[in-house]
Scaffold this active site. Structure first.
Site, PDB file in Angstrom:
ATOM      1  N   ASP A 100       1.803   3.506  -7.897  1.00  0.00           N
ATOM      2  CA  ASP A 100       0.622   3.549  -8.737  1.00  0.00           C
ATOM      3  C   ASP A 100       1.037   3.738 -10.196  1.00  0.00           C
ATOM      4  OD1 ASP A 100      -2.343   3.912  -9.056  1.00  0.00           O
ATOM      5  OD2 ASP A 100      -1.691   5.883  -9.754  1.00  0.00           O
ATOM      6  N   GLU A 121       2.345  -1.264  -9.922  1.00  0.00           N
ATOM      7  CA  GLU A 121       1.479  -1.723 -11.006  1.00  0.00           C
ATOM      8  C   GLU A 121       2.251  -1.636 -12.329  1.00  0.00           C
ATOM      9  OE1 GLU A 121      -3.000  -0.421  -9.928  1.00  0.00           O
ATOM     10  OE2 GLU A 121      -1.657   1.246 -10.347  1.00  0.00           O
TER      11      GLU A 121
END
Length: 798
Positions: A346, A376
């Site tokens: 994340d 990400e």
């Protein structure tokens, strides 16, 4: 904790050992915690978990037994307690020079009480399910072979139509043989039928905002405000989430049931990817780090304030040695203890590039060479971190990043009316072509550095986004939602019941519906492009979240997968299944390297809402000689000319069907492609040569330290550049170089990281001119690499 925060230049003692936390045996338990700035530190042993769930008599007198700890090298405090401590709980109590006293759970805790209030002492071997020692990860020959399915544990089973008894629990994945009234497999059997290779689970570590013992806002812990959350609010990084357990009050149950879930998925040939959140913690002062080592684990800006690149109030300083060590230790624990097969990071932009590089190299070399790692490549706000892991940083480093360029080109914006290629916008064809090629002329060196997707848990899901782009949200009666509730108040369940996201779909002719066609075209692009495809759970059943673009704490009525839609939209499910089968059976859609793509993929058209291309000359060793793929994003049909290859063109995918068997033949040298559809054709079967040869390089260093070392290779014909050592064999590090069959020699240089050192003065070459498909060579260092004296490669066997 106070305004006198630690200067970021302060250098603290560090510890390199692998035994932080609890080491349990029946004879004794050893406790070690890193707290170099503490004046004194004690272990506090408890009989209960601190939440009042045990005997009231025991709970009322459970004030804890204090055991002093001794400070040792590296800022580590330790103590060994004799006797079998299993079943007890513990905390660390720190006293600092200014008189501050903190009590905190063990950051390295592997078990906790309900709601994570206290660390628990368990024998991890007691938590192993039957047959756990024989559990094996499904083999992944190459990252390009992965098909990822993103899923939330609770969403999977919460709805009544799932037929699952253990709703919202890890154990839901262990229930097999479930079918709907029409005989369609449900639950884990559905995942196997669909054909995906990996389940990507939203966070399953212990997170803070769900009360594991009570309903929303009830009970003694007002901070736990909801029954549902995605889990991006970390509390205990090395412990499974208790709300997914059938008994959160028993520390061992959640561990055993999490392992049972992994074991069940592995038994179906499905690997497990864990979504991890090492960029921030939910709490700061009461979080897992601050009470023990104030102002070390978190970044601050130039004014001394907590930096907030995460958007939730803090970010971890991953570049600091002991933060980096914690993250690596935590990941290694999940990969080894829970047999996790990959990690999705994340907000990976908030993690420094050195940490991500070392994670990738060390986990694969020491634990599992086939781990899939991606994340990400962005942040949630401004951060003072200089070495952010953004798009492009991953080049040649062995991990992948989400391709938001491709995502936006396909659908437009994520939450609004904005349009892309499949939602009616011209001018996106070039960006679509870039995505189809695995972004190799954009931000990657290799197609397996891009994760291709249209939607994920964030933002509007695919069906709702297409409704929004068509201006149909109001016609579908989708409610206006805010923070999991109706924006203007009222009964959410009634509002959802009154909505009809499928009001325009004719159940007798589902694949004729415009919204359905646009959705199939979107993920059709994903499943036939070069790179790693990623699907959001339920897309194959036209899942709707009723217009909720941020359902992170919305109730089950919004988030639960409605399994009755499988039969209702069976043609859609069959289309997805067919595309996945096509990808898995035909390596032309799973090319391994930049050079291979440039040699094999040729665009035929890229304008006016049409993108078409050919995979030629048995691309990737495919049995089909040439493959043509056409995407028509226009509402009207188009005519596409076909290359004259000397064979007829067989259609395996069109607007009505997707699979691997030809069901009709294109007449002449052109084909009609219906509006809002795709088509896949092949001309003939051939007798392709073997795809490639493999060169195994066995690297022998006298010092045994392989950290950071890699090969820089060229002349492979498939993928030049960095090639990592991925496993250990007989004390040597082993790398596998893939080379085109006709290649006569491959050049290489041994180097440390990005040319910090290299082991030889000149280029080295490996002779691969023979007919062997596997060539093994030994490269041995005879003295320190800095002196430039690596031997020429010696062939071992083939």
């Amino acid at each position: 904790m106070n305004s006198n925060y630690m200067n970021t230049e302060t250098v603290l003692e560090t510890y390199a050992g692998s035994d932080l936390g609890l080491t349990y045996t029946a004879a004794y338990s050893q406790f070690k915690v890193w707290a170099p700035t503490a004046f004194t530190l004690s272990l506090v042993l408890y009989e209960t978990g601190g939440n009042g769930t045990g005997s009231p008599a025991i709970f009322s007198r459970d004030s804890g037994r204090i055991v002093p700890m001794q400070r040792g090298d590296g800022g580590v405090w330790q103590v060994q307690v004799t006797g079998d401590m299993k079943g007890k709980y513990y905390m660390y109590r720190t006293i600092f020079e200014d008189g501050t006293i903190n009590e905190a759970a063990d950051p390295y805790a592997t078990a906790v009480s309900a709601n994570g209030l206290r660390s628990a002492i368990v024998d991890l071997r007691d938590t192993d399910p039957e047959g756990w020692s024989g559990d094996k990860s499904p083999q992944l020959a190459h990252p390009a072979d992965a098909v990822i399915y993103e899923l939330h544990v609770r969403d999977f089973s919460a709805h009544a139509s799932s037929g699952i008894m253990n709703k919202g629990k890890f154990k839901a994945f262990t229930e097999t043989g479930l079918r709907d009234d029409a005989g369609n497999p449900l639950g884990i059997d559905h995942l196997a039928e669909l054909g995906i290779t990996h389940v990507h689970l939203l966070p399953v570590f212990d997170y803070q905002t769900v009360d594991e013992l009570n309903g929303a806002g009830e009970g003694p812990h007002p901070d736990y405000y909801t029954e549902y959350n995605w889990g991006y609010d970390p509390q205990h990084y090395n412990v499974p989430e208790g709300s997914y357990s059938t008994n959160p009050s028993d520390p061992g149950t959640r561990i055993r049931e999490c392992k049972e879930m992994v074991q069940a998925l592995h038994s179906k040939g499905i690997a497990v990817i864990m979504d991890v959140v090492y960029n921030h913690t939910y709490a700061f002062e009461k979080g897992p780090f601050e009470p023990l080592v104030p102002d070390y684990f978190y970044r601050r800006d130039y004014l001394g304030r907590l930096s907030n690149g995460s958007g939730v109030g803090n970010e971890l300083a991953t570049e600091r040695p002991m933060v980096r060590k914690f993250i690596k230790d935590s990941l290694a624990y999940w990969a080894s203890e829970y047999h996790i097969d990959g990690f999705r990071f994340d907000l990976m932009g908030l993690m420094d590039s050195v940490t991500i590089r070392e994670i990738t190299e060390e986990l694969r070399l020491n634990i599992n060479p086939n781990l899939l790692i991606y994340g990400e490549p962005w942040t949630g706000g401004d951060s003072p971190l200089a070495a952010k892991t953004l798009k492009g940083v991953q080049r040649g480093k062995g991990y992948a990043v989400f391709n938001d360029n491709f995502r936006s080109a396909i659908k437009g914006d994520s939450d609004g009316w904005g349009r892309g290629f499949v939602t009616g916008e011209y001018g996106k064809e070039g960006a679509i072509a870039s995505g189809i090629k695995g972004a190799i002329h954009d931000f990657t060196d290799s197609p397996v550095e891009t994760v291709n997707y249209v939607t994920a848990h964030d933002n509007l899901n695919l069906w709702d986004k297409i409704l929004a782009s068509q201006g149909l949200k109001q016609a579908a009666g989708l409610p206006e939602l805010e923070n999991g509730r109706l924006k203007y108040g009222g009964d959410l369940e009634a509002a959802v019941g009154a909505a009809n996201p499928y009001f325009a779909v004719d159940p007798q002719n589902i694949l004729r519906n415009e919204t359905v066609r646009r959705s199939l075209l979107a993920n059709g692009l994903i499943l036939t492009s070069q790179g790693i495809p990623f699907l959001h759970a339920g897309d194959e059943m036209l899942r709707s979240k009723y217009g909720d673009h941020n359902s992170y704490r919305s109730p089950d009525v919004i988030n639960a997968i409605r399994w009755d839609r499988k039969q209702a939209f069976m043609p859609v499910f069959q289309y997805y299944k067919g595309l996945i089968e096509l990808r898995r059976k035909h390596p032309a859609f799973r090319l391994h390297g930049r050079q291979e793509i440039e040699r094999s993929l040729e665009f035929l058209r890229c304008d006016s809402g049409v993108v078409s291309y050919m995979l030629k000359d048995n691309a990737g060793g495919d049995v089909w000689n040439n493959i043509v793929v056409i995407f028509n994003a226009n509402t009207e049909s188009i005519t596409q000319s076909l290359p004259n290859t000397g064979g007829c063109w067989n259609i395996v995918v069109d607007h009505s069907y997707a699979g691997t068997e030809a069901f009709r033949i294109a007449d002449n040298q052109e084909v009609q492609v219906e509006g809002l559809s795709m088509m896949v054709l092949y001309d003939s079967y051939g007798e392709p040569a073997p795809r490639s040869k493999i060169i195994e390089v066995h690297y022998d260093r006298p010092d045994g330290d392989y950290r950071g070392w890699n090969l820089w290779v060229w002349g492979t014909g498939i993928q030049d550049g960095q090639c990592d050592f991925r496993q250990m064999e007989n004390g040597r590090a082993v790398a596998r170089i893939e080379a085109e069959m006709g290649v006569q020699s491959v050049g290489y240089i041994l180097r440390l990281n990005d040319w910090e050192e290299k082991s030889a003065d000149g280029d080295r070459f490996i002779d691969c001119s023979g007919t062997e498909k596997l060539i093994k060579v030994l490269v041995r260092e005879r003295r320190p690499a800095s002196l430039g004296n690596a031997q020429d490669p010696v062939q071992l066997s083939s």
